[in-house]
Design an enzyme around this catalytic site. Structure first.
Site, PDB file in Angstrom:
ATOM      1  N   LYS A 134     -31.233 -48.781 -34.384  1.00 44.18           N
ATOM      2  CA  LYS A 134     -29.792 -48.544 -34.529  1.00 44.18           C
ATOM      3  C   LYS A 134     -29.471 -47.880 -35.865  1.00 44.18           C
ATOM      4  CE  LYS A 134     -27.888 -50.376 -30.755  1.00 44.18           C
ATOM      5  NZ  LYS A 134     -26.919 -49.715 -29.882  1.00 44.18           N
ATOM      6  N   TYR A 193     -34.854 -53.102 -32.800  1.00 43.40           N
ATOM      7  CA  TYR A 193     -33.416 -52.963 -32.541  1.00 43.40           C
ATOM      8  C   TYR A 193     -32.686 -52.524 -33.813  1.00 43.40           C
ATOM      9  CZ  TYR A 193     -28.715 -54.334 -30.936  1.00 43.40           C
ATOM     10  OH  TYR A 193     -27.383 -54.356 -30.576  1.00 43.40           O
ATOM     11  N   ASP A 194     -32.898 -53.283 -34.906  1.00 44.65           N
ATOM     12  CA  ASP A 194     -32.148 -53.017 -36.145  1.00 44.65           C
ATOM     13  C   ASP A 194     -32.448 -51.618 -36.684  1.00 44.65           C
ATOM     14  OD1 ASP A 194     -31.914 -55.703 -35.633  1.00 44.65           O
ATOM     15  OD2 ASP A 194     -32.439 -56.387 -37.647  1.00 44.65           O
ATOM     16  N   GLU A 195     -33.744 -51.296 -36.779  1.00 44.84           N
ATOM     17  CA  GLU A 195     -34.104 -49.987 -37.348  1.00 44.84           C
ATOM     18  C   GLU A 195     -33.790 -48.857 -36.374  1.00 44.84           C
ATOM     19  OE1 GLU A 195     -34.496 -49.746 -40.345  1.00 44.84           O
ATOM     20  OE2 GLU A 195     -35.900 -51.183 -41.214  1.00 44.84           O
ATOM     21  N   ASN A 211     -21.138 -59.741 -32.948  1.00 40.49           N
ATOM     22  CA  ASN A 211     -21.348 -60.528 -31.705  1.00 40.49           C
ATOM     23  C   ASN A 211     -20.109 -60.569 -30.817  1.00 40.49           C
ATOM     24  OD1 ASN A 211     -23.127 -61.513 -33.914  1.00 40.49           O
ATOM     25  ND2 ASN A 211     -24.038 -62.676 -32.236  1.00 40.49           N
ATOM     26  N   ARG A 233     -37.393 -58.196 -34.891  1.00 41.04           N
ATOM     27  CA  ARG A 233     -36.053 -57.666 -34.600  1.00 41.04           C
ATOM     28  C   ARG A 233     -35.919 -56.199 -35.007  1.00 41.04           C
ATOM     29  NH1 ARG A 233     -32.250 -62.477 -34.366  1.00 41.04           N
ATOM     30  NH2 ARG A 233     -30.466 -61.104 -34.470  1.00 41.04           N
TER      31      ARG A 233
END
Ligand code: NAD
Ligand code: UDP
Length: 323
Positions: free
Chosen positions: A155, A151-153, A180, A148
């Protein structure tokens, strides 16, 4: 002398053919602005903006935000990025590039134009949170090397870039952390839990719960979220964020499955599948800042939002035959 269109702005929405972007575009047009929708149609679709085909204040440009863009606008909403785990893990390198290079390009554009820019960040910056509910001052618990992370890093790095452009170039930035969100125009096959459960229920397939279904999420209806975007953009330059936008109602995935089964009157069975790696176990926004500074809070309860979303997917199943 007052000109007739003084309050009309030319607004760029990147990712405007996607789920959230297309609803935002509709609201901006309702407000009488001109909208330029920039999208590479990776996860978005022309179907989401088909109804705007001949709209005199709407333009579509097929473009990838990882490449620079030379245009003239008064405001930027930067939403371009695949958002569902299935989509963003499909080409993880491109996902990070979209977040990071996309942010650099859009920030560069905003700097040249000296215009405000809003970033669609995410609750994923909190990772698998050890603080609950999540407040904006929590730094998060993110695995930097997992599936994941792109996406997380990506962003998280985009947020860093936004705040550096703000400090270094005095840019008017607006960072919202979206929790969400669901509603009509979600992609029917993007693997997100709400669309998955609804499509499975409507087509008589098994409802796939990952793990034991006790993990929680907080679901915000799209109309509420877009109202939050607009209030954030309308706020003064001191309101940089980050600000959480989401619905604090918290549900387990098992509860969600049961509501969908009841509302659709489906006979689908629930089946359990392994929990994906790094899947956050709980998530719920603290929205005190949004309430206080933007006078914003969600108004659509999950039951009502799901009814509207189910209607949308019923239409897709019956009339468009896409599911
Ligand atoms: P989506 O996949 O429906 O929309 C994303 C849009 O960006 C699509 O139209 C896609 O084609 C476009 N896009 C992707 N890469 C691009 C690129 N390189 N250049 C140009 N366009 C590109 O997803 P969504 O749910 O509408 O999410 C919109 C934004 O909100 C994303 O930035 C996402 O990270 C953020 N967000 C969404 C949620 C949610 O629950 N929906 C939660 C947190 C954050
Ligand atoms: N999930 C599930 N069944 C599905 C799809 C997702 O149980 O068919 C779970 C998933 O493991 C996660 C939650 O639902 O715990 C929300 O997943 P989604 O992909 O919608 O969003 P995110 O994990 O990014 O919050």
């Amino acid at each position: 002398m007052t000109r007739p269109y003084d309050s009309r702005k030319r607004i760029l929405v990147t990712g405007g053919a996607g789920f959230l972007g297309s609803h935002l575009v509709d609201r901006l047009l309702e407000r009488k602005h001109e909208v330029l929708c920039v999208d590479n149609l990776f996860t978005g679709t022309k179907r989401n903006i088909d109804h705007l085909h001949n709209h005199p204040r709407f333009e579509f440009l097929r473009h990838d935000v990882t490449f620079p863009l030379y245009i003239e606008v008064d405001q930027i909403f930067n939403l371009a990025c695949p958002a569902s785990p299935v989509h963003y893990q499909h080409d993880p390198v491109q996902t990070t590039k979209t977040s990071v290079h996309g942010a650099i390009n859009m920030l560069g554009l905003a700097k040249r134009l000296q215009c405000p820019i809003l970033q669609a960040s995410t609750s994923e910056v909190y990772g698998n949170p050890s603080v609950h509910p999540q407040t904006e001052d929590y730094w998060g618990n993110v695995n930097p090397i997992g599936p994941r992370s792109c996406y997380d890093e990506g962003k998280r790095c985009a947020e860093t870039l936004f705040f550096d452009y703000h400090r270094q170039h005095n840019l008017d930035i607006k960072v919202v952390r979206i929790f969400n969100t669901y509603g009509p125009r979600m992609h029917h096959a993007d693997g997100r839990v709400v669309s998955n459960f609804i499509v499975q229920a409507l087509t008589g397939q098994d409802i796939t719960i990952f793990g034991d279904g006790s993990q929680t999420r907080s679901f915000c209806y799209v109309e509420d979220l877009v109202e939050g975007f607009l209030r954030m953009m309308d706020s003064g330059p001191d309101m940089t964020g980050p600000v959480n936008l989401g619905n604090p109602g918290e549900f387990t995935m098992l509860e969600l499955a049961e509501i969908v089964l009841r509302q659709t009157k489906s006979k689908s069975k629930i089946v359990y599948q392994p929990l994906p790696q790094d899947d956050p176990l709980q998530r719920r926004p603290d929205i005190s800042i949004a309430k206080e500074k933007l006078n914003w809070e969600p108004t659509v309860e999950l039951e009502e939002g799901l009814r509207r979303t189910i209607d949308y997917f019923l239409h897709l199943v019956k009339e468009v035959g896409l599911v």
